[in-house]
Scaffold this motif. Structure first.
Motif, PDB file in Angstrom:
ATOM      1  N   ILE A  53      43.251  65.769  12.434  1.00 26.68           N
ATOM      2  CA  ILE A  53      44.617  66.063  12.866  1.00 26.68           C
ATOM      3  C   ILE A  53      44.668  67.367  13.656  1.00 26.68           C
ATOM      4  O   ILE A  53      45.282  67.444  14.721  1.00 26.68           O
ATOM      5  CB  ILE A  53      45.573  66.096  11.654  1.00 26.68           C
ATOM      6  CG1 ILE A  53      45.783  64.674  11.128  1.00 26.68           C
ATOM      7  CG2 ILE A  53      46.899  66.756  12.004  1.00 26.68           C
ATOM      8  CD1 ILE A  53      46.546  64.600   9.830  1.00 26.68           C
ATOM      9  N   GLU A  56      43.116  66.815  17.047  1.00 33.43           N
ATOM     10  CA  GLU A  56      44.022  66.064  17.937  1.00 33.43           C
ATOM     11  C   GLU A  56      45.109  66.980  18.501  1.00 33.43           C
ATOM     12  O   GLU A  56      45.413  66.926  19.698  1.00 33.43           O
ATOM     13  CB  GLU A  56      44.676  64.904  17.182  1.00 33.43           C
ATOM     14  CG  GLU A  56      43.741  63.795  16.789  1.00 33.43           C
ATOM     15  CD  GLU A  56      43.413  62.861  17.932  1.00 33.43           C
ATOM     16  OE1 GLU A  56      44.075  62.918  18.980  1.00 33.43           O
ATOM     17  OE2 GLU A  56      42.472  62.078  17.774  1.00 33.43           O
ATOM     18  N   LEU A  57      45.699  67.802  17.643  1.00 30.66           N
ATOM     19  CA  LEU A  57      46.763  68.704  18.108  1.00 30.66           C
ATOM     20  C   LEU A  57      46.237  69.695  19.135  1.00 30.66           C
ATOM     21  O   LEU A  57      46.829  69.874  20.211  1.00 30.66           O
ATOM     22  CB  LEU A  57      47.374  69.453  16.923  1.00 30.66           C
ATOM     23  CG  LEU A  57      48.303  68.657  16.011  1.00 30.66           C
ATOM     24  CD1 LEU A  57      48.621  69.456  14.762  1.00 30.66           C
ATOM     25  CD2 LEU A  57      49.575  68.293  16.745  1.00 30.66           C
ATOM     26  N   MET A  90      52.207  67.726  24.012  1.00 29.41           N
ATOM     27  CA  MET A  90      52.734  67.811  22.647  1.00 29.41           C
ATOM     28  C   MET A  90      53.177  66.442  22.154  1.00 29.41           C
ATOM     29  O   MET A  90      52.936  66.077  21.000  1.00 29.41           O
ATOM     30  CB  MET A  90      53.903  68.809  22.582  1.00 29.41           C
ATOM     31  CG  MET A  90      53.459  70.237  22.684  1.00 29.41           C
ATOM     32  SD  MET A  90      54.708  71.504  22.353  1.00 29.41           S
ATOM     33  CE  MET A  90      56.139  70.931  23.193  1.00 29.41           C
ATOM     34  N   GLY A  91      53.799  65.678  23.020  1.00 25.93           N
ATOM     35  CA  GLY A  91      54.204  64.319  22.639  1.00 25.93           C
ATOM     36  C   GLY A  91      53.004  63.455  22.289  1.00 25.93           C
ATOM     37  O   GLY A  91      53.008  62.730  21.295  1.00 25.93           O
ATOM     38  N   ALA A  93      50.072  64.515  21.292  1.00 27.76           N
ATOM     39  CA  ALA A  93      49.461  65.043  20.073  1.00 27.76           C
ATOM     40  C   ALA A  93      50.206  64.548  18.833  1.00 27.76           C
ATOM     41  O   ALA A  93      49.590  64.074  17.871  1.00 27.76           O
ATOM     42  CB  ALA A  93      49.452  66.573  20.111  1.00 27.76           C
ATOM     43  N   PHE A  94      51.524  64.635  18.848  1.00 25.94           N
ATOM     44  CA  PHE A  94      52.300  64.191  17.690  1.00 25.94           C
ATOM     45  C   PHE A  94      52.238  62.682  17.504  1.00 25.94           C
ATOM     46  O   PHE A  94      52.232  62.190  16.377  1.00 25.94           O
ATOM     47  CB  PHE A  94      53.742  64.691  17.771  1.00 25.94           C
ATOM     48  CG  PHE A  94      53.855  66.166  17.548  1.00 25.94           C
ATOM     49  CD1 PHE A  94      53.371  66.747  16.381  1.00 25.94           C
ATOM     50  CD2 PHE A  94      54.412  66.989  18.511  1.00 25.94           C
ATOM     51  CE1 PHE A  94      53.454  68.115  16.165  1.00 25.94           C
ATOM     52  CE2 PHE A  94      54.500  68.353  18.305  1.00 25.94           C
ATOM     53  CZ  PHE A  94      54.018  68.919  17.140  1.00 25.94           C
ATOM     54  N   ARG A  95      52.145  61.936  18.607  1.00 24.24           N
ATOM     55  CA  ARG A  95      51.968  60.488  18.506  1.00 24.24           C
ATOM     56  C   ARG A  95      50.632  60.155  17.836  1.00 24.24           C
ATOM     57  O   ARG A  95      50.559  59.283  16.961  1.00 24.24           O
ATOM     58  CB  ARG A  95      52.038  59.854  19.893  1.00 24.24           C
ATOM     59  CG  ARG A  95      51.967  58.340  19.859  1.00 24.24           C
ATOM     60  CD  ARG A  95      51.987  57.769  21.285  1.00 24.24           C
ATOM     61  NE  ARG A  95      50.976  56.745  21.389  1.00 24.24           N
ATOM     62  CZ  ARG A  95      49.735  56.915  21.833  1.00 24.24           C
ATOM     63  NH1 ARG A  95      49.337  58.085  22.251  1.00 24.24           N
ATOM     64  NH2 ARG A  95      48.891  55.921  21.881  1.00 24.24           N
ATOM     65  N   ASN A  96      49.575  60.860  18.219  1.00 23.51           N
ATOM     66  CA  ASN A  96      48.267  60.625  17.613  1.00 23.51           C
ATOM     67  C   ASN A  96      48.257  60.997  16.131  1.00 23.51           C
ATOM     68  O   ASN A  96      47.668  60.289  15.313  1.00 23.51           O
ATOM     69  CB  ASN A  96      47.180  61.409  18.348  1.00 23.51           C
ATOM     70  CG  ASN A  96      46.901  60.842  19.720  1.00 23.51           C
ATOM     71  OD1 ASN A  96      47.211  59.691  19.998  1.00 23.51           O
ATOM     72  ND2 ASN A  96      46.316  61.662  20.585  1.00 23.51           N
ATOM     73  N   VAL A  97      48.909  62.089  15.786  1.00 24.45           N
ATOM     74  CA  VAL A  97      48.991  62.492  14.377  1.00 24.45           C
ATOM     75  C   VAL A  97      49.779  61.451  13.589  1.00 24.45           C
ATOM     76  O   VAL A  97      49.414  61.092  12.464  1.00 24.45           O
ATOM     77  CB  VAL A  97      49.624  63.896  14.238  1.00 24.45           C
ATOM     78  CG1 VAL A  97      49.962  64.213  12.797  1.00 24.45           C
ATOM     79  CG2 VAL A  97      48.681  64.940  14.816  1.00 24.45           C
ATOM     80  N   TRP A  98      50.852  60.950  14.170  1.00 25.70           N
ATOM     81  CA  TRP A  98      51.649  59.908  13.510  1.00 25.70           C
ATOM     82  C   TRP A  98      50.800  58.668  13.244  1.00 25.70           C
ATOM     83  O   TRP A  98      50.868  58.071  12.174  1.00 25.70           O
ATOM     84  CB  TRP A  98      52.855  59.554  14.378  1.00 25.70           C
ATOM     85  CG  TRP A  98      53.769  58.565  13.739  1.00 25.70           C
ATOM     86  CD1 TRP A  98      53.740  57.215  13.874  1.00 25.70           C
ATOM     87  CD2 TRP A  98      54.824  58.845  12.831  1.00 25.70           C
ATOM     88  NE1 TRP A  98      54.719  56.651  13.114  1.00 25.70           N
ATOM     89  CE2 TRP A  98      55.407  57.622  12.452  1.00 25.70           C
ATOM     90  CE3 TRP A  98      55.341  60.023  12.300  1.00 25.70           C
ATOM     91  CZ2 TRP A  98      56.462  57.551  11.575  1.00 25.70           C
ATOM     92  CZ3 TRP A  98      56.405  59.934  11.430  1.00 25.70           C
ATOM     93  CH2 TRP A  98      56.947  58.713  11.069  1.00 25.70           C
TER      94      TRP A  98
END
Length: 114
Positions: A53, A56-57, A90-91, A93-98
């Protein structure tokens, strides 16, 4: 001949009992070791997921910043590409974390049901 057979069976029975007892102790110790390894594996999976995570971020955000800065320098549009790509990064990154989090939850539910 019958006495000879009885004498032979008694020492063999004692040896078999002793062997059975030792095998039982070994089996218990192996089960304890297996349980310990399973618990360690579970914690290492959590650490691996956490590291993934963070990676990815950082990769998505820093990569988009670098590309945006480079484009702004080349095209003289400072700071527009940097800002646009920062928000896109950022979008992403957060999509990948989700996605990582939802896969982890789904696999936990499957184990409970099965």
């Amino acid at each position: 001949m019958g006495a000879w057979t009885r004498v032979e069976q008694d020492p063999n029975k004692a040896r078999l009992d002793s062997l059975s007892k030792r095998l039982g102790e070994i089996k218990k110790s192996q089960e304890a070791e297996t349980a310990r390894q399973r618990s360690e594996r579970g914690s290492s999976k959590g650490v691996a997921t956490g590291m993934r995570i963070v990676t990815e971020l950082l990769a998505a955000i820093l990569g988009s910043l670098l590309i945006g800065w480079f484009l702004d320098r080349m095209l003289g549009t400072s700071p527009w590409f940097l800002l646009v790509l920062l928000f896109l990064g950022m979008g992403a990154a957060f999509r990948n974390v989700w996605k990582i989090a939802s896969v982890r939850e789904d696999s936990g539910q499957d184990k409970d049901e099965g």
